[in-house]
Structure formats: C-alpha cells, structure tokens
Design a protein around this motif. Structure first.
Motif, PDB file in Angstrom:
ATOM      1  N   LEU A 130       0.765  -1.462  -0.106  1.00 37.66           N
ATOM      2  CA  LEU A 130       0.066  -0.106   0.005  1.00 37.66           C
ATOM      3  C   LEU A 130       0.954   1.306  -0.047  1.00 37.66           C
ATOM      4  CD1 LEU A 130      -2.865  -0.988   2.358  1.00 37.66           C
ATOM      5  CD2 LEU A 130      -3.092  -0.417   0.048  1.00 37.66           C
ATOM      6  N   VAL A 131       1.946   1.534   0.802  1.00 40.64           N
ATOM      7  CA  VAL A 131       2.941   2.293   0.684  1.00 40.64           C
ATOM      8  C   VAL A 131       3.468   2.699  -0.366  1.00 40.64           C
ATOM      9  CG1 VAL A 131       4.969   3.294   1.868  1.00 40.64           C
ATOM     10  CG2 VAL A 131       3.205   2.473   3.406  1.00 40.64           C
ATOM     11  N   LYS A 132       3.952   1.409  -1.158  1.00 39.33           N
ATOM     12  CA  LYS A 132       4.604   1.620  -2.395  1.00 39.33           C
ATOM     13  C   LYS A 132       3.800   1.905  -3.577  1.00 39.33           C
ATOM     14  CE  LYS A 132       8.023  -1.198  -4.750  1.00 39.33           C
ATOM     15  NZ  LYS A 132       8.661  -2.590  -5.218  1.00 39.33           N
ATOM     16  N   LEU A 133       2.414   1.414  -3.400  1.00 42.48           N
ATOM     17  CA  LEU A 133       1.204   1.979  -4.381  1.00 42.48           C
ATOM     18  C   LEU A 133       1.019   3.507  -4.293  1.00 42.48           C
ATOM     19  CD1 LEU A 133      -0.758   1.411  -6.610  1.00 42.48           C
ATOM     20  CD2 LEU A 133      -2.604   1.003  -4.716  1.00 42.48           C
ATOM     21  N   GLY A 162     -18.300 -12.223 -11.619  1.00 42.35           N
ATOM     22  CA  GLY A 162     -18.530 -11.207 -10.495  1.00 42.35           C
ATOM     23  C   GLY A 162     -17.402 -11.500  -9.593  1.00 42.35           C
ATOM     24  N   SER A 163     -16.623 -12.363  -9.744  1.00 47.84           N
ATOM     25  CA  SER A 163     -15.595 -12.662  -8.560  1.00 47.84           C
ATOM     26  C   SER A 163     -14.407 -11.904  -8.903  1.00 47.84           C
ATOM     27  CB  SER A 163     -15.251 -14.226  -8.509  1.00 47.84           C
ATOM     28  OG  SER A 163     -14.521 -14.615  -9.909  1.00 47.84           O
ATOM     29  N   PHE A 164     -13.428 -11.362  -7.838  1.00 51.27           N
ATOM     30  CA  PHE A 164     -12.391 -10.725  -7.974  1.00 51.27           C
ATOM     31  C   PHE A 164     -11.394 -11.650  -8.516  1.00 51.27           C
ATOM     32  CE2 PHE A 164     -14.060  -8.365  -4.434  1.00 51.27           C
ATOM     33  CZ  PHE A 164     -13.984  -7.053  -4.739  1.00 51.27           C
ATOM     34  N   ARG A 165     -10.446 -10.886  -9.633  1.00 49.65           N
ATOM     35  CA  ARG A 165      -9.489 -11.369 -10.169  1.00 49.65           C
ATOM     36  C   ARG A 165      -8.277 -11.822  -9.087  1.00 49.65           C
ATOM     37  NH1 ARG A 165      -7.995 -11.980 -15.533  1.00 49.65           N
ATOM     38  NH2 ARG A 165      -9.540 -10.319 -16.075  1.00 49.65           N
ATOM     39  N   LYS A 166      -7.779 -12.853  -9.187  1.00 50.43           N
ATOM     40  CA  LYS A 166      -6.638 -13.205  -8.127  1.00 50.43           C
ATOM     41  C   LYS A 166      -5.228 -12.669  -8.567  1.00 50.43           C
ATOM     42  CE  LYS A 166      -9.590 -15.129  -5.377  1.00 50.43           C
ATOM     43  NZ  LYS A 166     -10.955 -15.011  -6.190  1.00 50.43           N
ATOM     44  N   SER A 167      -5.310 -11.298  -8.735  1.00 50.91           N
ATOM     45  CA  SER A 167      -4.104 -10.638  -9.093  1.00 50.91           C
ATOM     46  C   SER A 167      -3.140 -10.548  -7.936  1.00 50.91           C
ATOM     47  CB  SER A 167      -4.262  -9.342  -9.722  1.00 50.91           C
ATOM     48  OG  SER A 167      -4.919  -8.448  -8.669  1.00 50.91           O
ATOM     49  N   PRO A 168      -1.703 -10.027  -8.168  1.00 49.98           N
ATOM     50  CA  PRO A 168      -1.036  -9.765  -6.972  1.00 49.98           C
ATOM     51  C   PRO A 168      -1.545  -8.827  -6.158  1.00 49.98           C
ATOM     52  CG  PRO A 168       0.293 -10.145  -9.073  1.00 49.98           C
ATOM     53  CD  PRO A 168      -1.020 -10.121  -9.366  1.00 49.98           C
ATOM     54  N   TRP A 169      -2.209  -7.608  -6.790  1.00 52.58           N
ATOM     55  CA  TRP A 169      -2.911  -6.770  -5.823  1.00 52.58           C
ATOM     56  C   TRP A 169      -3.852  -7.307  -4.944  1.00 52.58           C
ATOM     57  CZ3 TRP A 169      -0.227  -2.321  -6.548  1.00 52.58           C
ATOM     58  CH2 TRP A 169       0.332  -2.168  -7.707  1.00 52.58           C
ATOM     59  N   PHE A 170      -4.785  -8.157  -5.444  1.00 49.71           N
ATOM     60  CA  PHE A 170      -5.569  -8.835  -4.560  1.00 49.71           C
ATOM     61  C   PHE A 170      -5.242  -9.628  -3.601  1.00 49.71           C
ATOM     62  CE2 PHE A 170      -8.424 -12.155  -3.644  1.00 49.71           C
ATOM     63  CZ  PHE A 170      -9.878 -11.364  -3.183  1.00 49.71           C
ATOM     64  N   ASN A 171      -4.211 -10.524  -4.118  1.00 50.62           N
ATOM     65  CA  ASN A 171      -3.672 -11.557  -3.182  1.00 50.62           C
ATOM     66  C   ASN A 171      -2.891 -10.757  -2.035  1.00 50.62           C
ATOM     67  OD1 ASN A 171      -4.537 -13.581  -4.904  1.00 50.62           O
ATOM     68  ND2 ASN A 171      -2.601 -13.986  -5.972  1.00 50.62           N
ATOM     69  N   ILE A 172      -2.262  -9.723  -2.253  1.00 51.23           N
ATOM     70  CA  ILE A 172      -1.422  -9.323  -1.077  1.00 51.23           C
ATOM     71  C   ILE A 172      -2.189  -8.093  -0.528  1.00 51.23           C
ATOM     72  CG2 ILE A 172       0.500  -7.781  -0.623  1.00 51.23           C
ATOM     73  CD1 ILE A 172       1.904  -8.864  -3.231  1.00 51.23           C
ATOM     74  N   GLY A 174      -5.738  -7.282  -0.575  1.00 47.52           N
ATOM     75  CA  GLY A 174      -7.116  -7.586  -0.218  1.00 47.52           C
ATOM     76  C   GLY A 174      -7.974  -7.076  -1.420  1.00 47.52           C
ATOM     77  N   ASP A 175      -9.427  -7.155  -1.218  1.00 44.72           N
ATOM     78  CA  ASP A 175     -10.342  -6.428  -2.001  1.00 44.72           C
ATOM     79  C   ASP A 175     -10.447  -5.103  -2.176  1.00 44.72           C
ATOM     80  OD1 ASP A 175     -11.575  -6.419   0.146  1.00 44.72           O
ATOM     81  OD2 ASP A 175     -13.046  -7.702  -0.403  1.00 44.72           O
ATOM     82  N   ASP A 176      -9.800  -4.472  -0.825  1.00 44.30           N
ATOM     83  CA  ASP A 176      -9.979  -2.963  -0.751  1.00 44.30           C
ATOM     84  C   ASP A 176      -8.873  -2.182  -1.488  1.00 44.30           C
ATOM     85  OD1 ASP A 176      -8.029  -3.838   1.032  1.00 44.30           O
ATOM     86  OD2 ASP A 176      -8.654  -2.315   2.391  1.00 44.30           O
ATOM     87  N   TYR A 177      -8.043  -3.137  -2.148  1.00 42.30           N
ATOM     88  CA  TYR A 177      -6.993  -2.489  -3.245  1.00 42.30           C
ATOM     89  C   TYR A 177      -7.506  -1.402  -3.979  1.00 42.30           C
ATOM     90  CZ  TYR A 177      -7.384  -5.113  -7.539  1.00 42.30           C
ATOM     91  OH  TYR A 177      -7.633  -5.604  -8.637  1.00 42.30           O
ATOM     92  N   ILE A 178      -8.645  -1.705  -4.724  1.00 40.96           N
ATOM     93  CA  ILE A 178      -9.178  -0.813  -5.581  1.00 40.96           C
ATOM     94  C   ILE A 178      -9.880   0.466  -4.981  1.00 40.96           C
ATOM     95  CG2 ILE A 178     -11.085  -0.425  -7.417  1.00 40.96           C
ATOM     96  CD1 ILE A 178     -11.297  -3.654  -7.278  1.00 40.96           C
ATOM     97  N   GLU A 208     -23.244  -6.544 -11.385  1.00 39.99           N
ATOM     98  CA  GLU A 208     -23.727  -6.393 -10.003  1.00 39.99           C
ATOM     99  C   GLU A 208     -22.261  -5.947  -9.267  1.00 39.99           C
ATOM    100  OE1 GLU A 208     -25.297  -9.940  -8.953  1.00 39.99           O
ATOM    101  OE2 GLU A 208     -27.022  -9.755 -10.208  1.00 39.99           O
ATOM    102  N   ALA A 209     -21.101  -6.810  -9.452  1.00 43.38           N
ATOM    103  CA  ALA A 209     -19.840  -6.482  -8.602  1.00 43.38           C
ATOM    104  C   ALA A 209     -19.505  -5.127  -8.578  1.00 43.38           C
ATOM    105  CB  ALA A 209     -18.884  -7.588  -9.328  1.00 43.38           C
ATOM    106  N   VAL A 210     -19.609  -4.846  -9.941  1.00 43.86           N
ATOM    107  CA  VAL A 210     -18.910  -3.288 -10.493  1.00 43.86           C
ATOM    108  C   VAL A 210     -19.675  -2.425  -9.667  1.00 43.86           C
ATOM    109  CG1 VAL A 210     -18.406  -1.564 -12.049  1.00 43.86           C
ATOM    110  CG2 VAL A 210     -17.569  -3.934 -12.191  1.00 43.86           C
ATOM    111  N   ILE A 211     -21.003  -2.441  -9.672  1.00 44.71           N
ATOM    112  CA  ILE A 211     -21.933  -1.468  -8.995  1.00 44.71           C
ATOM    113  C   ILE A 211     -21.767  -1.501  -7.585  1.00 44.71           C
ATOM    114  CG2 ILE A 211     -24.290  -1.111  -8.424  1.00 44.71           C
ATOM    115  CD1 ILE A 211     -25.111  -2.102 -11.456  1.00 44.71           C
ATOM    116  N   SER A 212     -21.638  -2.708  -6.993  1.00 42.79           N
ATOM    117  CA  SER A 212     -21.150  -2.845  -5.563  1.00 42.79           C
ATOM    118  C   SER A 212     -19.941  -2.151  -5.151  1.00 42.79           C
ATOM    119  CB  SER A 212     -21.484  -4.354  -5.104  1.00 42.79           C
ATOM    120  OG  SER A 212     -22.469  -5.012  -5.075  1.00 42.79           O
ATOM    121  N   LEU A 213     -19.062  -2.161  -6.047  1.00 41.28           N
ATOM    122  CA  LEU A 213     -17.717  -1.762  -5.812  1.00 41.28           C
ATOM    123  C   LEU A 213     -17.885  -0.079  -5.911  1.00 41.28           C
ATOM    124  CD1 LEU A 213     -14.344  -1.762  -5.799  1.00 41.28           C
ATOM    125  CD2 LEU A 213     -14.976  -1.395  -8.522  1.00 41.28           C
ATOM    126  N   VAL A 214     -18.530   0.384  -6.781  1.00 39.15           N
ATOM    127  CA  VAL A 214     -18.600   1.580  -7.007  1.00 39.15           C
ATOM    128  C   VAL A 214     -19.617   2.469  -5.848  1.00 39.15           C
ATOM    129  CG1 VAL A 214     -19.842   3.675  -8.360  1.00 39.15           C
ATOM    130  CG2 VAL A 214     -18.497   1.876  -9.440  1.00 39.15           C
TER     131      VAL A 214
END
Length: 377
Positions: A130-133, A162-172, A174-178, A208-214
C-alpha cells in the motif's frame, strides 16, 4: 460570351450553406458534440506520423495512450521513472486541444513482478505494498496534477462471474486495493476524473460486482466518476439488447459510463477469457480464424458498418449518461486485433483502413446523425 454571375453567386451561397452539413466534411467529434466526447487511442508512433496526426486532429477531441503510460512503461526498473512518453502524450494533447486520459494505473498486466517484492526479493506484505502504491501514484499522478483530464485508475479487476481476479494486488492487499487506488489518486489530483475500466460488462454478475464496488467506494467519500465499458466487439458479440440493458442498469444506479477501447472485429469471435489463456492454435485452426488475409469482402465491410451504426444508436439513446466514446486505435494496420489470439491475423476493426483512408463505417456513423432518413429508429 455572356456569363450569368447571379447563378455563380447563388451556387456559392448554397455551397457554403450546405457544405457544413455534408457528412464527410464534418468531423465526427463535431457531429456528436451534443451527445458525447469522441476519443481515440494512439500508439506511440502515431504522435510523429503526419497522417495519424491529421486524422486525430480532424475527427477526435480526446486521446488515450494505447501504450506508453502503463506502469511498466513509466517505471521500467525499480526506482527509475521514465516520463518520456507520458510527457509527449500530454504535450500533444495540450498543443492540439485534446483531453488526455491516463491509462492505466493499476492492472494485473503490465505491473512488473519486482513491484511486489522488496529490495531483497521477498514478497511484500499488505502495508508495504500500500505504501509503495501510494508513492507511485503520488509521483506519477502528482506530476500531471490538473493537466490530465481523467485516469483509468483500476483496470479489469473482476472475472465475468463477478468474482475478484486473483492478481498480486488482490492477493497481497485484499479486495480493498481498488478503493485504496481511487483514494490515493484523488489525493494526488483532486481535479482529475477517476474511472474503473473493464470488459465483459454485458454479464449481469459482473455488473452487480462493479455496481457494488462503486457504491462502496463512493460511500466513503471517494469519487468514481464513471465506469469504462470496454467495447472490444465483433459482428456477433455482444447481444446488443444486453449492452443496452447494461448501460441502463448503470445509469439507474446513478453511474455514468464511457465506451472505451471500441473496435468491431470482422473475424471469428474469440472470447476475452480465451485471450487471457494465451490460446495455442493449430495451423488448420489458424486458417479458419484468419479468413481475409488479403482483402475484406464488401459484404463483410457492409455488415461491420451496420454493426457500428447499431452500436452508436444505443450510445445515442443513452447519451445523457455516456460521457465519452473512445475507439481503440486509428487504423486497421496497427490494431491489436491483428495479434490476438493468433499473431499475424489480418483484422479490419477500425474506421480507417491500412492506408489511413476512411472506411464506409465512418461515413455511416456521420450520416446516422445528419440524415433524418438514416437516423436511429
């Protein structure tokens, strides 16, 4: 010999009266100025190509870098920033009166592996990443504060189910990286518009996933100005009624949209999921996937023109909620679709051909707004 100059004067009068309404004479951006901004993605080489520059400055009023502004381009090595291409794109935009869209800050592709590791090569933990980002966004977005119109903050974070892509961003992280990426970008430039961009948004679960995210991000006081609906379409995909419904669904939730990365492939459709897998195709199948290696049949070109018109009729219908429509490239020659999923395919997805000449699809898109006989019904 007697010349009737009154007829000459009348001819000039009618020429100058009706010339601005000739579909081929008026630029696309002006024809749709009351509907939405019309943009185009540029390759790095387009900035120095006179034909490309002429087309861009005539037909469009917004640009985005196809390459050149992604993370791997901006920080090719740890701790080393290279702003050559972002600076050049911004200079081009400002000198020619275009808005510039930054593409893209956080994406599972074009994020170098070393970004997720420390100096010793160990995987970063949540707080470290998070600091690096935030440092990256502060450096990059902060450099262009107040000058870049908007940023594709996060790109392609969901699967079609609708599931989160398991990218390094998500894996390290979590879903609040967005959410964090949007927060950091807003802090770095409060004047910039912030977008989430994705393909496959005709799928209801992804919607649904994107609307919930926004909703979640906005509930915390962090802006999300629009959703980018990637328009990598074909003669068969998507079902246009589903695209119509998707835009309606976002608008009912108070979410504006943009049509991004628009092109219409004329080749057999291969889904984005297959593209993601880097499909290995046999020589026989390659021939089936590349049916027009030398010339596009007129009948197929007509089908593509019709498809573009059908798409734009949907965009016009929803123009109250569509901020921008951006084509993913100028001409067929340099389209990414010539290389996916089989390198060397010959596709014809854009409004200008390989010689940079306007295609009938461009003419039709202009006529649909200017001719009452050809308007959307």
């Amino acid at each position: 010999m007697f010349y009737d100059f009154s007829l000459y004067i009348k001819g000039l009068f009618f020429f100058f009266l009706f010339a601005p309404f000739c579909s081929e004479a008026r630029p696309l951006r002006d024809i749709y100025k009351n509907d939405f901004i019309v943009g185009v993605a540029l390759a790095n080489s387009d900035l120095d190509d006179p034909k490309s520059v002429s087309i861009v400055n005539r037909e469009f009023n917004s640009i985005v870098a196809e390459f050149g502004m992604k993370m791997i381009d901006v920080i090719p090595k740890p701790g080393i920033y290279d702003f050559y291409w972002p600076d050049k794109f911004l200079r081009f935009a400002e000198e020619n009166g275009h808005s510039l869209i930054g593409h893209t800050l956080v994406w599972h592709k074009n994020s170098p592996d070393w970004f997720f590791r420390d100096e010793q090569g160990n995987p970063l933990k949540r707080e470290q990443l998070l600091v690096k980002l935030q440092e990256h966004i502060n450096t990059y977005v902060g450099r262009y504060r107040g000058r870049v119109t908007g940023w594709d903050v996060v790109n392609e974070a969901f699967n079609n189910d609708g599931s989160f892509r398991k990218s390094p961003w998500f894996n390290i992280i979590g879903d609040d990286y967005i959410e964090k990426a949007f927060e950091f970008t807003h802090l770095a430039d409060p004047t910039a518009e912030l977008y989430y961009n994705d393909y496959g948004l005709v799928h209801s679960k992804k919607q649904e996933a994107v609307i919930s995210l926004v909703k979640r991000i906005r509930s915390k006081g962090i802006p999300v100005h629009a959703i980018g609906i990637q328009g990598h379409y074909s003669l068969q995909f998507p079902d246009l009624s589903k695209l119509d419904q998707a835009i309606s669904r976002f608008s009912k939730e108070g979410i504006n949209v943009m049509i991004t990365e628009l092109d219409v492939s004329v080749l057999p459709f291969v889904s984005q999921d297959v593209m993601e897998q880097g499909a290995i195709v046999s020589e026989v199948k390659k021939l089936l996937l590349n049916p027009y290696p030398n010339k596009l049949p007129d009948s197929i070109a007509d089908s593509q023109s019709n498809r573009y018109v059908e798409l734009f009729c949907i965009f016009i219908k929803h123009s109250e909620f569509i901020n921008r429509v951006t084509f993913w490239g100028i001409s067929d020659k340099h389209s990414w679709l010539n290389h996916w999923p089989v390198n060397g395919r010959v596709d014809y997805p854009l409004l200008f051909d390989r010689e940079m000449k306007p295609k009938n699809a461009l003419k039709r898109l202009k006529e649909v707004k200017l001719s009452s006989d050809l308007s959307c019904r």
